[in-house]
Enzyme design. Structure first.
Site, PDB file in Angstrom:
ATOM      1  N   GLY A 151      99.632  78.932  93.795  1.00 29.96           N
ATOM      2  CA  GLY A 151      99.404  79.350  92.412  1.00 29.96           C
ATOM      3  C   GLY A 151      99.284  80.861  92.303  1.00 29.96           C
ATOM      4  O   GLY A 151      99.782  81.467  91.344  1.00 29.96           O
ATOM      5  N   ASN A 210      89.386  77.071  84.992  1.00 31.57           N
ATOM      6  CA  ASN A 210      88.949  76.520  86.270  1.00 31.57           C
ATOM      7  C   ASN A 210      87.437  76.326  86.356  1.00 31.57           C
ATOM      8  O   ASN A 210      86.960  75.447  87.045  1.00 31.57           O
ATOM      9  CB  ASN A 210      89.427  77.408  87.428  1.00 31.57           C
ATOM     10  CG  ASN A 210      89.219  78.877  87.165  1.00 31.57           C
ATOM     11  OD1 ASN A 210      89.729  79.418  86.180  1.00 31.57           O
ATOM     12  ND2 ASN A 210      88.471  79.548  88.017  1.00 31.57           N
ATOM     13  N   ALA A 247     100.142  73.181  94.225  1.00 35.38           N
ATOM     14  CA  ALA A 247     100.145  71.831  94.799  1.00 35.38           C
ATOM     15  C   ALA A 247      98.744  71.310  95.108  1.00 35.38           C
ATOM     16  O   ALA A 247      98.436  70.146  94.863  1.00 35.38           O
ATOM     17  CB  ALA A 247     100.995  71.820  96.074  1.00 35.38           C
ATOM     18  N   CYS A 304      81.030  83.957  94.344  1.00 32.64           N
ATOM     19  CA  CYS A 304      80.262  84.611  95.407  1.00 32.64           C
ATOM     20  C   CYS A 304      81.194  85.517  96.196  1.00 32.64           C
ATOM     21  O   CYS A 304      82.281  85.094  96.551  1.00 32.64           O
ATOM     22  CB  CYS A 304      79.724  83.588  96.399  1.00 32.64           C
ATOM     23  SG  CYS A 304      78.450  82.557  95.737  1.00 32.64           S
TER      24      CYS A 304
END
Ligand code: PLP
Length: 399
Positions: free
Chosen positions: A87, A169, A218, A341
């Site tokens: 991605g 996300n 994927a 983080c």
């Protein structure tokens, strides 16, 4: 009980099998269909899909079959799919490839909640970058975008190129991409859509979205890591960022990852077939959230917005995100902090800050994400483990 993974150093790494995996947005477990397709491709022996001999042609056939599967999953022609290393590379190719093809005569309008793969590619692209704001409900501010486009000075700013993801996300909040792309089209602009988190979770159709570029990965759909794809509308400006052997219509040179691409095709086909099962996770997710709100005083981020069925981002002011993640880890539950983080320091989530969340919320938000192999009981296990950890700490005074 433990299972052992053999690593190449011959050391054995133990992974507890009783683990509850609630981190599908980080990476989804490999689907059996993907594993099978990958093993079959690996068992083909030495195969370079660019070779003209029989072995090469067999590898080429595997790639072209997967191209049809990925194209079919997003409503595109197979020919418009470019396989990449993931991605991140698909996002970079869209951003840099568009900027270069426009000879830099453009302005990137990047939503405030984009993944770093888009945001940092934009920052490094050499183009002028503007931020597109989101409203408190976590969705792109369409009124602001419309106003900007009405006043757009193309002579001074060049072509406007919007970067807007389809599903976030961290929060799972689904973005009004079709509406935004229509605004951009009317203004003579372009739209890059990062659909990495949306694919396999909601229907994705490039024609219905009306975007010009769309990136997918994927490993978020149960395929292998290190494989992705960029779709681009035929005729949309795009230049290669990797140069070499001319693979992928010279838009992405480099010998293709045959087994990985085969796994991507099989995984995405299974994910599309499983869409109704994924949608059914929402009921369990909502029940988990109701319990956490009632018994743990959590605030659910984006509760009133359309969200991915398997994502729940919630915060409990006073209970630091990293403490929650560690407590859940000790209880055998894998989740992510809502904030990224790095170098041991927890940064406040850019996404939550863009939504105007308070410091107390941003510091205490964690993301749980479920997917294709989640069992209904997993939601209860996550809630049980979280409430137990909260009772030992932040809820102590109430028991
Ligand atoms: N875009 C989004 C929205 C993501 O969530 C991710 C991964 O977390 C990426 C891009 C990067 O994808 P990859 O891990 O395949 O490079």
């Amino acid at each position: 009980m433990q299972i052992f993974l053999q690593v190449h150093t011959r050391r054995l790494t133990a992974i507890p099998v009783s683990m509850i995996y609630a981190d599908h947005n980080a990476t989804a477990p490999l689907r059996p269909e993907a594993r099978e397709a990958m093993l079959a491709a690996l068992d083909m022996g030495a195969t370079n899909p660019s070779s003209v001999h029989a072995r090469g042609r067999a590898a080429r056939a595997v790639i072209e079959a997967a191209r049809m599967q990925v194209g079919g999953a997003i409503g595109s022609r197979a020919a418009d799919i470019i396989f990449t290393s993931g991605g991140t590379e698909a996002d970079a190719l869209a951003v840099q490839g568009a900027v270069d093809a426009l000879n830099g005569r453009c302005t990137l309008i990047v939503s405030a909640i984009e993944h770093e793969a888009i945001a940092k590619s934009a920052g490094h692209s050499g183009a002028v970058v503007q931020t597109a704001y989101v409203t408190a409900d976590g969705t792109l501010d369409l009124d602001d975008l419309r106003t900007r486009m009405t006043k757009w000075d193309a002579d001074a700013l060049g072509t406007p190129v919007l970067c807007i993801m389809l599903a976030n996300n961290e929060t799972g909040i689904i973005q009004p991409v079709a509406e935004a792309a229509a605004i951009m089209r009317d203004a003579g602009g372009l739209t890059i859509c990062d659909a990495v988190q949306a694919l396999g979770k909601i229907p994705v159709n490039v024609a219905l979205l009306g975007v010009d570029y769309l990136s997918v990965s994927a490993h978020k759909v149960g395929g292998p890591q290190g494989v992705g794809a960029l779709w681009h509308r035929a005729g949309a400006p795009l230049k290669a960022i990797l140069h070499g052997g001319g693979q992928e219509r010279s838009l992405r040179s480099g010998t293709e990852n045959v087994a990985g691409i085969a796994g991507f095709g099989a995984a995405v086909e299974a994910a599309i077939r499983d869409l109704p099962n994924y949608a059914a996770l929402a009921g369990h997710r909502d029940a988990m959230e109701s319990r956490l709100k009632a018994e743990g005083g959590v605030v659910v981020i984006g509760e009133g917005s359309e969200r991915l069925a398997g994502t729940s981002n919630f915060a409990r002011p006073g209970f630091r995100a990293e403490t929650q993640v560690m407590a859940l880890d000790l209880a055998g539950v894998c989740v992510s902090a809502g904030s990224a983080c790095s170098s041991g320091k927890v940064k406040r989530s850019v996404v939550l800050m863009a939504m105007g969340a308070s410091d107390a919320l941003a510091e205490s938000a964690i993301r749980t994400s479920f997917g294709w192999n989640t069992l209904p009981a997993d939601f209860d296990s996550v809630a049980d483990a979280w409430l137990e950890a909260a009772r030992r700490t932040v809820l102590k005074e109430n028991v």
